[in-house]
Design a protein around this motif. Structure first.
Motif, PDB file in Angstrom:
ATOM      1  N   ALA A   1      25.555  28.002 118.553  1.00 24.99           N
ATOM      2  CA  ALA A   1      25.745  28.784 119.860  1.00 24.99           C
ATOM      3  C   ALA A   1      25.578  30.331 119.188  1.00 24.99           C
ATOM      4  O   ALA A   1      25.064  31.154 120.052  1.00 24.99           O
ATOM      5  N   GLY A   2      26.356  30.452 118.229  1.00 23.34           N
ATOM      6  CA  GLY A   2      26.281  31.952 117.550  1.00 23.34           C
ATOM      7  C   GLY A   2      24.749  32.254 117.294  1.00 23.34           C
ATOM      8  O   GLY A   2      24.808  33.474 117.309  1.00 23.34           O
TER       9      GLY A   2
ATOM     10  N   ILE B   1      24.357  45.929 117.771  1.00 21.61           N
ATOM     11  CA  ILE B   1      25.610  45.338 117.232  1.00 21.61           C
ATOM     12  C   ILE B   1      26.847  45.704 118.199  1.00 21.61           C
ATOM     13  O   ILE B   1      27.678  44.775 118.210  1.00 21.61           O
ATOM     14  N   VAL B   2      26.709  46.622 118.972  1.00 22.46           N
ATOM     15  CA  VAL B   2      28.079  47.103 119.710  1.00 22.46           C
ATOM     16  C   VAL B   2      28.058  45.739 120.774  1.00 22.46           C
ATOM     17  O   VAL B   2      29.363  45.477 120.998  1.00 22.46           O
ATOM     18  N   VAL B   3      27.246  45.390 121.334  1.00 23.96           N
ATOM     19  CA  VAL B   3      27.318  44.171 122.325  1.00 23.96           C
ATOM     20  C   VAL B   3      28.067  42.828 121.786  1.00 23.96           C
ATOM     21  O   VAL B   3      28.873  42.203 122.336  1.00 23.96           O
ATOM     22  N   LEU B   4      27.629  42.731 120.382  1.00 25.79           N
ATOM     23  CA  LEU B   4      28.064  41.469 119.531  1.00 25.79           C
ATOM     24  C   LEU B   4      29.620  41.518 119.570  1.00 25.79           C
ATOM     25  O   LEU B   4      30.226  40.710 119.318  1.00 25.79           O
TER      26      LEU B   4
ATOM     27  N   VAL C   1      35.861  28.585 121.139  1.00 25.56           N
ATOM     28  CA  VAL C   1      35.342  29.964 121.715  1.00 25.56           C
ATOM     29  C   VAL C   1      35.456  31.035 120.869  1.00 25.56           C
ATOM     30  O   VAL C   1      34.355  31.920 120.731  1.00 25.56           O
ATOM     31  N   SER C   2      36.441  31.053 119.952  1.00 26.91           N
ATOM     32  CA  SER C   2      36.617  32.245 119.093  1.00 26.91           C
ATOM     33  C   SER C   2      35.556  32.143 118.098  1.00 26.91           C
ATOM     34  O   SER C   2      34.820  33.114 117.483  1.00 26.91           O
ATOM     35  N   GLY C   3      35.262  30.817 117.419  1.00 25.47           N
ATOM     36  CA  GLY C   3      34.118  30.754 116.470  1.00 25.47           C
ATOM     37  C   GLY C   3      32.750  30.915 116.848  1.00 25.47           C
ATOM     38  O   GLY C   3      32.416  31.632 116.035  1.00 25.47           O
ATOM     39  N   VAL C   4      32.442  30.764 118.242  1.00 26.26           N
ATOM     40  CA  VAL C   4      31.240  31.368 118.545  1.00 26.26           C
ATOM     41  C   VAL C   4      31.005  32.812 118.739  1.00 26.26           C
ATOM     42  O   VAL C   4      30.097  33.581 118.285  1.00 26.26           O
ATOM     43  N   GLY C   5      31.970  33.395 119.166  1.00 28.70           N
ATOM     44  CA  GLY C   5      32.085  34.902 119.029  1.00 28.70           C
ATOM     45  C   GLY C   5      32.050  35.156 117.787  1.00 28.70           C
ATOM     46  O   GLY C   5      31.266  36.344 117.418  1.00 28.70           O
ATOM     47  N   SER C   6      32.578  34.811 116.624  1.00 25.68           N
ATOM     48  CA  SER C   6      32.598  35.468 115.417  1.00 25.68           C
ATOM     49  C   SER C   6      31.310  35.001 114.639  1.00 25.68           C
ATOM     50  O   SER C   6      30.910  35.860 113.879  1.00 25.68           O
ATOM     51  N   ARG C   7      30.617  33.895 114.926  1.00 27.39           N
ATOM     52  CA  ARG C   7      29.334  33.388 114.493  1.00 27.39           C
ATOM     53  C   ARG C   7      28.328  34.580 115.032  1.00 27.39           C
ATOM     54  O   ARG C   7      27.409  34.912 114.386  1.00 27.39           O
ATOM     55  N   ILE C   8      28.545  34.886 116.368  1.00 27.90           N
ATOM     56  CA  ILE C   8      27.680  35.664 117.026  1.00 27.90           C
ATOM     57  C   ILE C   8      27.587  37.195 116.252  1.00 27.90           C
ATOM     58  O   ILE C   8      26.717  37.936 115.674  1.00 27.90           O
ATOM     59  N   HIS C   9      28.956  37.620 115.988  1.00 27.65           N
ATOM     60  CA  HIS C   9      29.251  38.942 115.522  1.00 27.65           C
ATOM     61  C   HIS C   9      28.927  38.879 113.935  1.00 27.65           C
ATOM     62  O   HIS C   9      28.370  39.688 113.378  1.00 27.65           O
TER      63      HIS C   9
ATOM     64  N   ALA D   1      35.217  40.060 120.720  1.00 31.60           N
ATOM     65  CA  ALA D   1      36.554  40.581 121.251  1.00 31.60           C
ATOM     66  C   ALA D   1      37.089  39.614 122.346  1.00 31.60           C
ATOM     67  O   ALA D   1      38.116  39.109 122.209  1.00 31.60           O
ATOM     68  N   THR D   2      36.018  39.445 123.258  1.00 28.93           N
ATOM     69  CA  THR D   2      36.392  38.690 124.561  1.00 28.93           C
ATOM     70  C   THR D   2      36.676  37.245 123.854  1.00 28.93           C
ATOM     71  O   THR D   2      37.526  36.485 124.580  1.00 28.93           O
ATOM     72  N   SER D   3      36.090  36.650 122.906  1.00 31.49           N
ATOM     73  CA  SER D   3      36.137  35.378 122.583  1.00 31.49           C
ATOM     74  C   SER D   3      37.597  35.085 121.969  1.00 31.49           C
ATOM     75  O   SER D   3      38.265  34.048 122.195  1.00 31.49           O
ATOM     76  N   PHE D   4      37.985  36.150 121.086  1.00 24.77           N
ATOM     77  CA  PHE D   4      39.296  36.155 120.912  1.00 24.77           C
ATOM     78  C   PHE D   4      40.387  36.013 121.619  1.00 24.77           C
ATOM     79  O   PHE D   4      41.523  35.383 121.657  1.00 24.77           O
ATOM     80  N   ILE D   5      40.324  36.792 122.760  1.00 23.01           N
ATOM     81  CA  ILE D   5      41.123  36.958 123.951  1.00 23.01           C
ATOM     82  C   ILE D   5      41.270  35.592 124.567  1.00 23.01           C
ATOM     83  O   ILE D   5      42.187  35.363 124.953  1.00 23.01           O
ATOM     84  N   VAL D   6      40.139  35.079 124.774  1.00 23.56           N
ATOM     85  CA  VAL D   6      40.289  33.864 125.417  1.00 23.56           C
ATOM     86  C   VAL D   6      40.729  32.619 124.763  1.00 23.56           C
ATOM     87  O   VAL D   6      41.445  31.706 125.223  1.00 23.56           O
ATOM     88  N   SER D   7      40.552  32.688 123.366  1.00 20.04           N
ATOM     89  CA  SER D   7      40.892  31.665 122.459  1.00 20.04           C
ATOM     90  C   SER D   7      42.677  32.010 122.507  1.00 20.04           C
ATOM     91  O   SER D   7      43.239  30.809 122.434  1.00 20.04           O
TER      92      SER D   7
END
Length: 435
Positions: A161-162, A175-178, A21-29, A183-189
């Motif tokens: 996915a990212g 970029i703001v949405v990303l 989960v956090s990796g997907v968020g990080s790749r998106i960003h 941020a959300t992915s890290f909280i879930v992780s």
């Protein structure tokens, strides 16, 4: 692989999910931030500076983090704290970047991004050695190569996915949405990692606190010295692995992290395609190649020795590097048309991903399999620290070359590194000791 014990272990599943989960968020960003900096400044050095700050922070704080995490009995606590902390940091970054963009304050936007990567880099410096040390506590030694392949699959799924979401969301929303998604992915992780139950068997206390700043830094230098002595005296085969990893991180990675985005966004002009989608397609097929070959490696790993997989991967790396050069050169000189270039480059990226899977899983597994668990965090952080010294220099050099000379010098640097890795793999007698 599906019959392996670690696949059914709750702790491994929770770690797998949290990283996914956090990796997907990080790749998106991560996909969006390099493009955003190019859009903001038009210079490859802006992306190079961002990456240089990141690795320099890892270099500075990595030893401190290793000293801290190696003394933790429950390393999952470090994962939880750093993931929640990074989630909050990215939310604040999104807020200030939003204000900077709305007010056309480029200075505020740029400073916010560079300050945020500094703060998040510190948090990541504590996260990385904790994960490295935790995996061998969850997975049996004889299953580490297969587990490493599974974690590599995780990284590839993250990439896919990212990229799919990153390209679309960046083009449509910015970029703001990303940043908010990250941020959300890290909280879930962090929430997932709260339920990991694993304790270091070689530590009898929950945490041994240093009594003073002097003792802290004395412990850091003692740990680094111990890691160096261990590598040069007790772990020479692993020293060769460390050398290969450092070559790849400092000489190969800058092309893919800085050169490829610059090529699509600034160097070439495309008539029928958005450069963001082309870059995403290239990275997507690279990750797909990693997934497919990782499944194969996980199945056949026990039939081959580590050095054999590295040798095959190194030789194929050379072929891939040379292929990249000829494809780029052919399009640059108009020997091939736009559609042919895209087809060939994306195809090379796919094969490159497969080659990555052949060599990366045994590299990671060799560290986890052959290093004393008491030394694993120290040695891994020592490698990160050396990379932290070298990568900022190589990244800034590549950024400068891209801005002032073009694509080919960074490409030649990448090919040279691949040749060097292959020579080490074939010539090293120590490497053959890794079963």
């Amino acid at each position: 692989m599906l019959k392996s014990k670690f696949i059914k272990d709750k702790n491994f599943v929770l770690l797998f999910f949290g990283n996914l989960v956090s990796g997907v968020g990080s790749r998106i960003h991560g996909f969006g931030i390099s493009l955003f900096l190019l859009d903001l400044t038009g210079k490859a050095t802006s992306t190079a500076t961002y990456l240089a700050i990141w690795t320099f922070i890892i270099f500075i704080f990595g030893p401190i983090a290793a000293t801290f995490t190696d003394r933790m009995k429950k390393k999952a606590k470090v994962l939880v704290f750093t993931d929640y902390s990074r989630g909050i940091s990215y939310l604040l970054t999104a807020l200030f970047v939003f204000i900077g963009l709305r007010t056309n304050n480029t200075t505020l936007t740029t400073i916010t991004i560079y300050v945020s990567v500094l703060l998040i880099g510190i948090q990541t410096a504590f996260f990385s050695p904790a994960v490295t040390s935790l995996i061998p506590e969850i997975v049996e030694k004889d299953e580490l190569v297969s587990a490493s392949s599974v974690m590599q699959i995780t990284r590839s799924i993250q990439n896919i996915a990212g990229l799919l979401f990153g390209a679309l969301l960046y083009v449509k929303f910015g970029i703001v949405v990303l940043m908010i998604i990250n941020a959300t992915s890290f909280i879930v992780s962090g929430f997932s990692e709260m339920f990991i139950k694993s304790e270091s068997k070689h530590i009898t206390e929950d945490f041994v606190k240093p009594t003073s700043i002097k003792e802290t830094f004395t412990g850091i230098f003692k740990d680094l010295k111990g890691a160096i002595v261990y590598l040069f005296k007790g772990g020479k085969p692993v020293l060769v692995i460390a050398f290969i990893i450092l070559i790849s991180a400092t000489l190969v990675s800058p092309w893919f992290a800085i050169g490829e985005p610059f090529m699509f966004k600034e160097y070439f002009n495309f008539n029928n395609f958005e450069p963001e989608y082309l870059l995403a397609s290239s990275n997507f097929f690279n990750s797909l190649g990693v997934i497919l070959m990782s499944l194969v490696v996980a199945q056949i790993a026990a039939k081959f020795k580590i050095y054999q997989l590295i040798r095959v991967g190194g030789f194929l790396f050379i072929l891939i590097g040379v292929s990249y050069f000829f494809i780029v050169k052919a399009f640059d000189t108009r020997m091939i048309v736009e559609n042919s270039f895209i087809f060939l480059f994306v195809g090379a990226s796919f094969i490159g991903g497969m080659v990555n899977a052949i060599i990366n899983a045994p590299l990671s597994a060799s560290l986890q399999k052959y290093i004393d668990p008491k030394m694993l965090g120290k040695v891994s952080t020592f490698l990160d620290s050396i990379g932290g010294m070298l990568f900022p220099i190589s990244a800034l050099i590549v950024g400068y070359l891209l801005d002032h000379t073009g694509l080919y010098e960074p490409l030649f640097l990448m090919i040279f590194a691949m040749v060097l890795i292959t020579l080490v793999a074939y010539r090293s007698k120590e490497l053959k000791k890794l079963a």
